[in-house]
Structure formats: C-alpha cells, structure tokens
Design an enzyme around this catalytic site. Structure first.
Site, mmCIF file in Angstrom:
data_model
loop_
_atom_site.group_PDB
_atom_site.id
_atom_site.type_symbol
_atom_site.label_atom_id
_atom_site.label_comp_id
_atom_site.label_asym_id
_atom_site.label_seq_id
_atom_site.Cartn_x
_atom_site.Cartn_y
_atom_site.Cartn_z
ATOM 1 N N LEU A 192 20.620 -43.362 27.520
ATOM 2 C CA LEU A 192 19.879 -43.930 26.381
ATOM 3 C C LEU A 192 18.442 -43.406 26.349
ATOM 4 C CD1 LEU A 192 21.433 -47.362 27.145
ATOM 5 C CD2 LEU A 192 21.789 -46.134 24.996
ATOM 6 N N PRO A 193 17.742 -43.592 25.220
ATOM 7 C CA PRO A 193 16.404 -42.984 25.097
ATOM 8 C C PRO A 193 15.369 -43.498 26.100
ATOM 9 C CG PRO A 193 17.248 -43.628 22.933
ATOM 10 C CD PRO A 193 18.189 -44.184 23.956
ATOM 11 N N THR B 133 16.229 -41.383 31.500
ATOM 12 C CA THR B 133 14.973 -41.274 32.246
ATOM 13 C C THR B 133 14.107 -42.472 31.867
ATOM 14 O OG1 THR B 133 15.063 -38.869 32.197
ATOM 15 C CG2 THR B 133 12.941 -39.856 32.711
ATOM 16 N N LYS C 117 12.681 -37.863 39.719
ATOM 17 C CA LYS C 117 12.577 -37.207 38.403
ATOM 18 C C LYS C 117 11.120 -37.192 37.900
ATOM 19 C CE LYS C 117 13.855 -36.217 34.026
ATOM 20 N NZ LYS C 117 14.524 -35.063 33.532
ATOM 21 N N LYS D 125 6.601 -38.117 27.408
ATOM 22 C CA LYS D 125 7.277 -39.365 27.819
ATOM 23 C C LYS D 125 7.330 -39.466 29.356
ATOM 24 C CE LYS D 125 11.750 -41.443 28.307
ATOM 25 N NZ LYS D 125 13.184 -41.278 28.341
HETATM 26 P P1 NAD Z 1 18.905 -39.012 22.140
HETATM 27 O O1 NAD Z 1 17.877 -39.782 21.403
HETATM 28 O O2 NAD Z 1 19.424 -37.718 21.573
HETATM 29 O O3 NAD Z 1 20.207 -39.939 22.374
HETATM 30 C C1 NAD Z 1 20.177 -41.306 22.662
HETATM 31 C C2 NAD Z 1 21.416 -41.953 22.074
HETATM 32 O O4 NAD Z 1 21.391 -43.341 22.395
HETATM 33 C C3 NAD Z 1 21.486 -41.841 20.549
HETATM 34 O O5 NAD Z 1 22.770 -41.369 20.155
HETATM 35 C C4 NAD Z 1 21.256 -43.280 20.066
HETATM 36 O O6 NAD Z 1 21.931 -43.596 18.869
HETATM 37 C C5 NAD Z 1 21.809 -44.055 21.246
HETATM 38 N N1 NAD Z 1 21.311 -45.433 21.309
HETATM 39 C C6 NAD Z 1 20.042 -45.871 21.174
HETATM 40 N N2 NAD Z 1 19.996 -47.227 21.307
HETATM 41 C C7 NAD Z 1 21.269 -47.624 21.542
HETATM 42 C C8 NAD Z 1 21.870 -48.895 21.752
HETATM 43 N N3 NAD Z 1 21.149 -50.015 21.775
HETATM 44 N N4 NAD Z 1 23.200 -48.935 21.935
HETATM 45 C C9 NAD Z 1 23.940 -47.808 21.929
HETATM 46 N N5 NAD Z 1 23.427 -46.571 21.733
HETATM 47 C C10 NAD Z 1 22.109 -46.489 21.537
HETATM 48 O O7 NAD Z 1 18.330 -38.779 23.614
HETATM 49 P P2 NAD Z 1 18.785 -37.662 24.666
HETATM 50 O O8 NAD Z 1 18.048 -36.386 24.416
HETATM 51 O O9 NAD Z 1 20.273 -37.667 24.743
HETATM 52 O O10 NAD Z 1 18.160 -38.263 26.008
HETATM 53 C C11 NAD Z 1 18.726 -39.360 26.693
HETATM 54 C C12 NAD Z 1 17.929 -39.609 27.957
HETATM 55 O O11 NAD Z 1 17.981 -38.443 28.794
HETATM 56 C C13 NAD Z 1 16.441 -39.902 27.713
HETATM 57 O O12 NAD Z 1 16.027 -40.904 28.588
HETATM 58 C C14 NAD Z 1 15.764 -38.565 28.007
HETATM 59 O O13 NAD Z 1 14.425 -38.727 28.445
HETATM 60 C C15 NAD Z 1 16.658 -38.019 29.110
HETATM 61 N N6 NAD Z 1 16.668 -36.553 29.223
HETATM 62 C C16 NAD Z 1 16.724 -35.776 28.111
HETATM 63 C C17 NAD Z 1 16.733 -34.391 28.249
HETATM 64 C C18 NAD Z 1 16.798 -33.493 27.032
HETATM 65 O O14 NAD Z 1 16.570 -32.284 27.182
HETATM 66 N N7 NAD Z 1 17.130 -34.006 25.858
HETATM 67 C C19 NAD Z 1 16.690 -33.809 29.530
HETATM 68 C C20 NAD Z 1 16.684 -34.634 30.646
HETATM 69 C C21 NAD Z 1 16.675 -36.013 30.483
#
Ligand code: NAD
Length: 295
Positions: free
Chosen positions: A64-65, A95, A170, A245
C-alpha cells in the site's frame, strides 16, 4: 497456496502476477476497480474488503502507499484482522515508518496473528522481473514461512531482525542513497564549472575514493552512463517524490529516536524544494539540475 493480496498498484500488481504465474490461488482487494477486473481475468478471486480477501487464506500480503493506508487495511471494521484466521501469517511490503508496523503487529498478536514487514527495493522493473530485494522484519520462524513465497517475487530475501527492522534497513539505505547522489551531483557540477571534461572527471571518481553507486552506475551527469535516467532526460528510474517520502520517514524516525541526521535533513529539504519546483516526477538524480544553469 491460497494467498490474499491487497494493494495492486505499480508494485503490487506485478508482484501478484508473479504469484499467479507461480501457481498460487489469489484473493485480491484494491480500491481501484479496473485493476480488480484485470485480476479477475487472470483467475484471481476478487473481494469486497480486506477482511473478505483474508478469509480462508493461508497468507496475507499487503502493498500500500503509506502508513495510514496500512493502518486502515489491517485495523478497520472491514480490515484484514476481522477476516484472517488465528495462526495465519501476514506481511506488509509497503514502505512505512518502523513504529506503525510494530503497533499493528502488536494488535495482530493479540488474536494470534503474526505480522511482519518486508519492504522492497528494485522498483517496478524489479517487481515485473521478480528480482526484488525484500528486507524482512519478524521472528526467525515467520521469516522461514515467508521466504519461499517472497522468492517467487524477488531474488534477495534478507532477514533483518525483529518486526520493524525491514523498514529500518530500507530508510537507512535510501537516506544514504539520497546523500550520496547529492554529493556526486555537487562534485560533477563543480568539475564542469571549473572546466574539466565531465567524462574524465567521472572516470577519475570511479577509480578513486569518491566512487559510489551514484557515481558509477547511476551518474547524474547526462551521457556518462548510457543506461542511467540522466541519459534519457531523467525519465523512469526512481521518482524524486518517492525519495522525498523515504527521506521524510528517515527524518521522522530519527526525531523519535533523538538521533541527529544532519545530512539526511538537508537532503530532505533539497528534495522538498525539487518537488515544489514541479520536478517530483523526474528521476531522483535530476537533483543535479539545481546545480546547473538552465539548458
Ligand atoms: P501505488 O500508489 O501505485 O499503489 C498502491 C495501491 O494501493 C493502489 O492500487 C491503490 O488503489 C491501493 N490502495 C490504496 N488504499 C487502499 C485501501 N485502503 N485498500 C485497498 N487498496 C488500497 O504505489 P506503489 O508504487 O505500488 O508503491 C507501494 C509501496 O511500495 C509504497 O509504500 C512505496 O513507497 C513502495 N515502493 C515503491 C517503489 C516504486 O518504485 N514504485 C519502489 C520500492 C518501494
């Protein structure tokens, strides 16, 4: 294995697809209906809530975000803890700050559920290719249960210690990455301003004591590393907004531990200014633009 997967965004969706490819049966939930429709076509069972997704599964994975989303997905009235059976393991791969996952894990433990953290590095490319690094926080027994499943989404699965230590690993790594990137940017820009060829300078740095990943594999000066985002207008890669973030998580965690992170705080402010300029969507190496005259 019957697995609940909640949060099918840029990272979660390719991770979940790799689990389906590996032969697991998935029960999925996300607020985004179109991604749920896509997973229904792949054979996943779509749920109406995190509680329903967790029901009858043998493992729950969340991606999740931020901390507020993780809190609500586990603790709300229709949250994971309302559907999961005692003894079923759970892991959050988002994260977030170390304290939030420790707090939720303590609530989960009261009903016999073991929750750990396993944030990732490797970005969306690593999520698609199944080559992520997982930094796992939890007991040795929990790690042993998670490892074979995480191996189907990643290449390096590292046990960091108790719950929360995955997040600590991390945020410490990413704070250092930001600081080293800013250092390389400053140095490359100074060399250019003083009149040395930047390719010669990069070659010297990369065979000398200033060498680091940011100078060698991901140099922020355009044209030094063909595959780096700097050589394609700072597109793709690791977005500055995500770095901001992670720096916020590091400086907040440092504040709660009364630990000075002087360069980390400066790095956080530099990325804050970059975001304000409207450049948060660029790769984090574009921090060098603050040190160069506008092209
Ligand atoms: P994203 O915003 O693309 O995806 C998050 C998903 O969670 C979305 O599909 C959203 O609809 C869903 N969501 C939000 N609230 C919700 C709820 N209450 N119930 C169900 N679903 C819900 O984010 P991401 O890029 O996939 O990143 C996810 C995590 O991984 C974050 O914490 C980010 O910091 C970490 N991360 C991201 C990357 C990257 O390159 N994108 C790399 C390493 C770590």
């Amino acid at each position: 294995m019957n697995i609940a997967f909640i949060g099918l965004g840029n990272m979660g969706a390719p991770m979940a697809r790799n689990l389906i490819r590996a032969g697991h049966a998935l029960q999925v939930f996300d607020l985004n209906k179109s991604v749920l429709a896509e997973f229904a076509e792949l054979g996943a069972q779509v749920s109406d809530s995190p509680a329903q997704a967790a029901q009858g599964t043998e493992l729950v994975i969340t991606m999740l975000p931020a901390a507020a989303h993780v809190r609500s997905v586990y603790l709300n009235d229709d949250g994971v803890l309302k559907g999961i059976s005692p003894g079923v393991p759970a892991v959050d791969c988002s994260t977030i700050d170390p304290q939030t996952i420790r707090d939720i894990a303590a609530v989960a433990a009261q009903q016999g559920v073991v929750l750990g953290d396993a944030p990732v590095s490797g970005g969306t490319g690593g999520a698609q290719a199944g080559t992520l690094t997982f930094m796992v926080g939890g007991s040795a027994g929990h790690f042993a249960v998670l490892k074979p499943v995480l191996e189907q989404m990643g290449r390096n699965i590292v046990h960091c210690g108790d719950v929360g230590t995955g997040q600590i690993a991390k945020i410490c790594n990413n704070m250092l990455l930001a600081i080293s990137m800013i250092g390389v940017a400053e140095s490359m820009a100074l060399g250019n301003a003083l009149g040395i060829d930047t390719e010669v300078l990069a070659g010297i740095i990369n065979t000398s004591t200033g060498r680091c990943w940011s100078s060698e594999a991901y140099n922020p000066w355009p044209g030094i590393v063909e595959s780096a985002p700097a050589s394609r207008g700072y597109s793709g890669g690791f977005g500055a907004e995500l770095m901001l973030k992670d720096l916020g998580l590091a400086t907040e965690a440092a504040r709660s531990a009364h630990q000075p992170v002087i360069l980390g705080a400066v790095a956080q402010q530099l990325y804050q200014a970059m975001s304000l300029r409207g450049d948060g969507g660029k790769d984090f190496s574009a921090i060098i633009e603050g040190y160069r005259p506008k092209a």
